[in-house]
Design an enzyme around this catalytic site. Sequence first.
Site, PDB file in Angstrom:
ATOM      1  N   HIS A 250       0.834  -1.197   0.000  1.00  0.00           N
ATOM      2  CA  HIS A 250       0.000   0.000   0.000  1.00  0.00           C
ATOM      3  C   HIS A 250       0.874   1.254   0.000  1.00  0.00           C
ATOM      4  O   HIS A 250       0.619   2.198  -0.763  1.00  0.00           O
ATOM      5  CB  HIS A 250      -0.913   0.017   1.231  1.00  0.00           C
ATOM      6  CG  HIS A 250      -2.121  -0.864   1.101  1.00  0.00           C
ATOM      7  ND1 HIS A 250      -2.153  -1.970   0.283  1.00  0.00           N
ATOM      8  CD2 HIS A 250      -3.341  -0.802   1.697  1.00  0.00           C
ATOM      9  CE1 HIS A 250      -3.340  -2.547   0.382  1.00  0.00           C
ATOM     10  NE2 HIS A 250      -4.080  -1.857   1.226  1.00  0.00           N
TER      11      HIS A 250
ATOM     12  N   HIS B 252       1.256  -2.539   9.323  1.00  0.00           N
ATOM     13  CA  HIS B 252       2.677  -2.798   9.097  1.00  0.00           C
ATOM     14  C   HIS B 252       3.548  -2.171  10.188  1.00  0.00           C
ATOM     15  O   HIS B 252       3.100  -1.349  10.985  1.00  0.00           O
ATOM     16  CB  HIS B 252       3.125  -2.288   7.721  1.00  0.00           C
ATOM     17  CG  HIS B 252       2.537  -3.051   6.575  1.00  0.00           C
ATOM     18  ND1 HIS B 252       3.053  -4.246   6.137  1.00  0.00           N
ATOM     19  CD2 HIS B 252       1.470  -2.775   5.773  1.00  0.00           C
ATOM     20  CE1 HIS B 252       2.346  -4.684   5.117  1.00  0.00           C
ATOM     21  NE2 HIS B 252       1.365  -3.823   4.890  1.00  0.00           N
TER      22      HIS B 252
END
EC number: 3.6.1.-
Length: 262
Positions: free
Chosen positions: A155, A214
């Site tokens: 992303h 993340h």
Amino acid sequence: MEHLERCAWVLRGTLVRAAVRRYLPWALVASMLAGSLLKELSPLPESYLSNKRNVLNVYFVKVAWAWTFCLLLPFITLTNYHLTGKAGLVLRRLSTLLVGTAIWYVGTAVFTNIEHYTGSCYQSPALEGVRKEHQSKRQCHGEGGFWHGFDISGHSFLLTFCALMIVEEMAVLHEVRTDRSHWLHAAITTLGVALGFLTFIWVWMFLCTAVYFHNLSQKVFGTLFGLLGWYGTYGCWYLKSFSPGLPPQSSSLNLKQDSYKK
């Protein structure tokens, strides 16, 4: 159409400005670091945006390159042909989308392989009990396991690259002058507004990724790969003659006008 014109006017005063192209890369890096720091030191409570199945993630971010490609294709075609009148130059500029597709494909493939070769299959999300018999992420998930490897943020990579690419291509709007009664004006205005809103979605979801998903190193690598894809093309290669080239600017228009005079 009046509301669309107002949106277009606002976008011309924000995303189309040279300062935005100059500082947006730094703003993305700063927001990624700030969001990651917030995630580590004072995590935000779960929300709709922290759910991977939220509408923006499922219907936009998951297919971010498809949205970017499909809107830039007609936008580059109409604006570049309107400014130059040369089909060959338009085709050359459209090759930027092929380059972008290659960057997206290679980037995601590299990330997938890194996660594969650095990962192992575990019995639980707490990384307990290694399942050595499962040697791939797909096989691991298929058997109810949990795969853990170095998962570079796709992303962060793709949203960075897409946002910067759109801003670079929208710079051409400074040069576009069309008759408001002509269909071309409505088409370019609509596409410009759509690309503007898409850019805001990409930046917003980039921030959500920084805050909710993340770890820091995974987002750093993802963002750096996105920046590398943008700078390697628009900052280096596209400045060369043997390249898709940059969006038409005043200098190229002056050459066109001179050719008409002759």
